[in-house]
Enzyme design. Structure first.
Site, PDB file in Angstrom:
ATOM      1  N   TYR A 104       9.133  40.424  70.369  1.00  0.00           N
ATOM      2  CA  TYR A 104       9.877  39.842  71.499  1.00  0.00           C
ATOM      3  C   TYR A 104       8.939  39.543  72.678  1.00  0.00           C
ATOM      4  CZ  TYR A 104      13.742  39.691  74.959  1.00  0.00           C
ATOM      5  OH  TYR A 104      14.638  39.335  75.953  1.00  0.00           O
ATOM      6  N   LYS A 142       8.258  35.966  74.275  1.00  0.00           N
ATOM      7  CA  LYS A 142       8.613  35.673  75.676  1.00  0.00           C
ATOM      8  C   LYS A 142       7.389  35.251  76.497  1.00  0.00           C
ATOM      9  CE  LYS A 142      13.073  36.154  75.751  1.00  0.00           C
ATOM     10  NZ  LYS A 142      13.884  34.909  75.692  1.00  0.00           N
TER      11      LYS A 142
HETATM   12  P1  NAP Z   1      23.159  38.157  74.146  1.00  0.00           P
HETATM   13  O1  NAP Z   1      24.270  38.731  74.950  1.00  0.00           O
HETATM   14  O2  NAP Z   1      22.732  38.875  72.910  1.00  0.00           O
HETATM   15  O3  NAP Z   1      23.514  36.639  73.814  1.00  0.00           O
HETATM   16  C1  NAP Z   1      22.636  35.856  73.049  1.00  0.00           C
HETATM   17  C2  NAP Z   1      23.422  34.740  72.413  1.00  0.00           C
HETATM   18  O4  NAP Z   1      22.488  33.930  71.661  1.00  0.00           O
HETATM   19  C3  NAP Z   1      24.488  35.246  71.432  1.00  0.00           C
HETATM   20  O5  NAP Z   1      25.705  34.573  71.658  1.00  0.00           O
HETATM   21  C4  NAP Z   1      23.886  34.887  70.073  1.00  0.00           C
HETATM   22  O6  NAP Z   1      24.844  34.580  69.074  1.00  0.00           O
HETATM   23  C5  NAP Z   1      23.102  33.625  70.413  1.00  0.00           C
HETATM   24  N1  NAP Z   1      22.122  33.315  69.383  1.00  0.00           N
HETATM   25  C6  NAP Z   1      21.335  34.180  68.691  1.00  0.00           C
HETATM   26  N2  NAP Z   1      20.595  33.531  67.787  1.00  0.00           N
HETATM   27  C7  NAP Z   1      20.925  32.214  67.894  1.00  0.00           C
HETATM   28  C8  NAP Z   1      20.513  31.047  67.202  1.00  0.00           C
HETATM   29  N3  NAP Z   1      19.603  31.091  66.216  1.00  0.00           N
HETATM   30  N4  NAP Z   1      21.065  29.863  67.557  1.00  0.00           N
HETATM   31  C9  NAP Z   1      21.992  29.795  68.537  1.00  0.00           C
HETATM   32  N5  NAP Z   1      22.428  30.869  69.221  1.00  0.00           N
HETATM   33  C10 NAP Z   1      21.901  32.079  68.902  1.00  0.00           C
HETATM   34  O7  NAP Z   1      21.807  38.013  75.015  1.00  0.00           O
HETATM   35  P2  NAP Z   1      21.604  37.948  76.616  1.00  0.00           P
HETATM   36  O8  NAP Z   1      21.335  39.310  77.095  1.00  0.00           O
HETATM   37  O9  NAP Z   1      22.648  37.117  77.244  1.00  0.00           O
HETATM   38  O10 NAP Z   1      20.197  37.178  76.653  1.00  0.00           O
HETATM   39  C11 NAP Z   1      20.093  35.765  76.826  1.00  0.00           C
HETATM   40  C12 NAP Z   1      18.627  35.392  76.943  1.00  0.00           C
HETATM   41  O11 NAP Z   1      18.022  36.117  78.026  1.00  0.00           O
HETATM   42  C13 NAP Z   1      17.810  35.731  75.694  1.00  0.00           C
HETATM   43  O12 NAP Z   1      16.822  34.763  75.494  1.00  0.00           O
HETATM   44  C14 NAP Z   1      17.173  37.050  76.058  1.00  0.00           C
HETATM   45  O13 NAP Z   1      16.014  37.294  75.323  1.00  0.00           O
HETATM   46  C15 NAP Z   1      16.904  36.840  77.550  1.00  0.00           C
HETATM   47  N6  NAP Z   1      16.766  38.078  78.300  1.00  0.00           N
HETATM   48  C16 NAP Z   1      17.785  38.984  78.383  1.00  0.00           C
HETATM   49  C17 NAP Z   1      17.611  40.159  79.129  1.00  0.00           C
HETATM   50  C18 NAP Z   1      18.692  41.190  79.275  1.00  0.00           C
HETATM   51  O14 NAP Z   1      18.410  42.236  79.888  1.00  0.00           O
HETATM   52  N7  NAP Z   1      19.898  40.981  78.781  1.00  0.00           N
HETATM   53  C19 NAP Z   1      16.395  40.391  79.779  1.00  0.00           C
HETATM   54  C20 NAP Z   1      15.377  39.448  79.668  1.00  0.00           C
HETATM   55  C21 NAP Z   1      15.569  38.293  78.940  1.00  0.00           C
HETATM   56  P3  NAP Z   1      25.389  35.726  68.075  1.00  0.00           P
HETATM   57  O15 NAP Z   1      26.210  36.620  68.894  1.00  0.00           O
HETATM   58  O16 NAP Z   1      26.172  34.967  67.059  1.00  0.00           O
HETATM   59  O17 NAP Z   1      24.168  36.403  67.516  1.00  0.00           O
END
Ligand code: NAP
Length: 256
Positions: free
Chosen positions: A155, A159
């Protein structure tokens, strides 16, 4: 008048979490919104929950961002249904955490494919339209984990790769009226971090409190915090900003 009146914003992985929070923000500011996610019914349901303004529309499209045919079909469909594309937010993401010696090749590939190849494919499909119209805004989701995080070799590499991708697009696409930037969130309360809590054997609230306690602003982040930064970078107010990564983490990385 909203900052995105008459614009079409596409957000990947937007059926929930940061992506959905960002979709809500664009809708509130006047945009038509395409919610892209793996599961079409979840994407459509999320699109149905958006509060649109004026004549804006929303559509939910099932698409795997790591699959070129799926991406091309999704972009063509949303352009046809919403009448164009102006903003792309590469947000879809997954984690497959493990210490290096236990990390499988499959978990390495999966994470690279969704974050890096996904952003590449979506951007390539969108830029055709952006270059033609000499206008486009791309915002990529990086992470504080880009700076290194135990158990996240895959990851973290993906990133940081997003940041390199962002800088390069800043060089290549800016002459065509296309700004590319990235937002690197810290701890944001979503299902992704809830799953991390479970993996660590902690309760959701316990994990959030722990992170809040160690954060200079003494709280965890929420999808709205990231949505605000994404919307700014996608707005015309940010037209002299390109190739940059903004950390939105409550100052977490200043103290760790
Ligand atoms: P999340 O709640 O897990 O949501 C991610 C979404 O992406 C889910 O709806 C998932 O669908 C979808 N997804 C996964 N694989 C996919 C694919 N191949 N094609 C299309 N959609 C796909 O994550 P989040 O926390 O909102 O994070 C969003 C972004 O911010 C990510 O890039 C993550 O790495 C980044 N981020 C998050 C955090 C944090 O603390 N939350 C911190 C830093 C960066 P499914 O449910 O069907 O798998």
């Amino acid at each position: 008048m909203g900052r995105f009146d008459g614009r079409v914003a596409v957000i990947t992985g937007a059926a929930r979490g940061i992506g959905f929070g960002t979709a809500q923000r664009f809708a509130a500011e006047g945009a038509s919104v395409a919610i892209i996610d793996l599961d079409e019914s979840a994407a459509a349901e999320a699109a149905g929950r958006l509060e649109l303004t004026g004549r804006a529309k929303a559509v939910g499209i099932g698409c795997d961002v790591s699959d070129a045919a799926s991406v091309d079909a999704a972009v063509e469909r949303l352009v046809a249904e919403l009448g164009g594309i102006h903003v792309l937010v590469n947000n879809a993401g997954i984690t497959r955490d493990n210490l290096l010696f236990k990390m499988t090749e499959q978990d390495w590939d999966l994470v690279m494919n969704v974050h890096l190849k996904g952003a590449f494919l979506m951007t390539k499909a969108a830029q055709k339209h952006f270059v033609e119209q000499k206008y486009g805004k791309i915002v990529n989701l990086s992470s504080v984990s880009a700076l290194g995080n135990r158990g996240q070799a895959n990851y973290s590499a993906a990133k940081m790769g997003v940041q390199g991708f962002t800088r390069t697009l800043g060089i290549e696409l800016s002459p065509f009226g296309i700004n590319t930037n990235a937002v690197a969130p810290g701890f944001i309360a979503t299902e992704m971090t809830d799953a991390t809590a479970a993996r660590l054997g902690l309760g959701v609230e316990e994990f959030r409190e722990l992170n809040a306690k160690n954060n200079p602003v003494r709280r965890v982040g929420f999808p709205e915090d990231i949505a605000a930064a994404v919307a700014f970078l996608a707005s015309d107010e940010a037209s002299y900003i390109t190739g940059q990564t903004i950390y939105v983490d409550g100052g977490a990385k200043l103290v760790s």
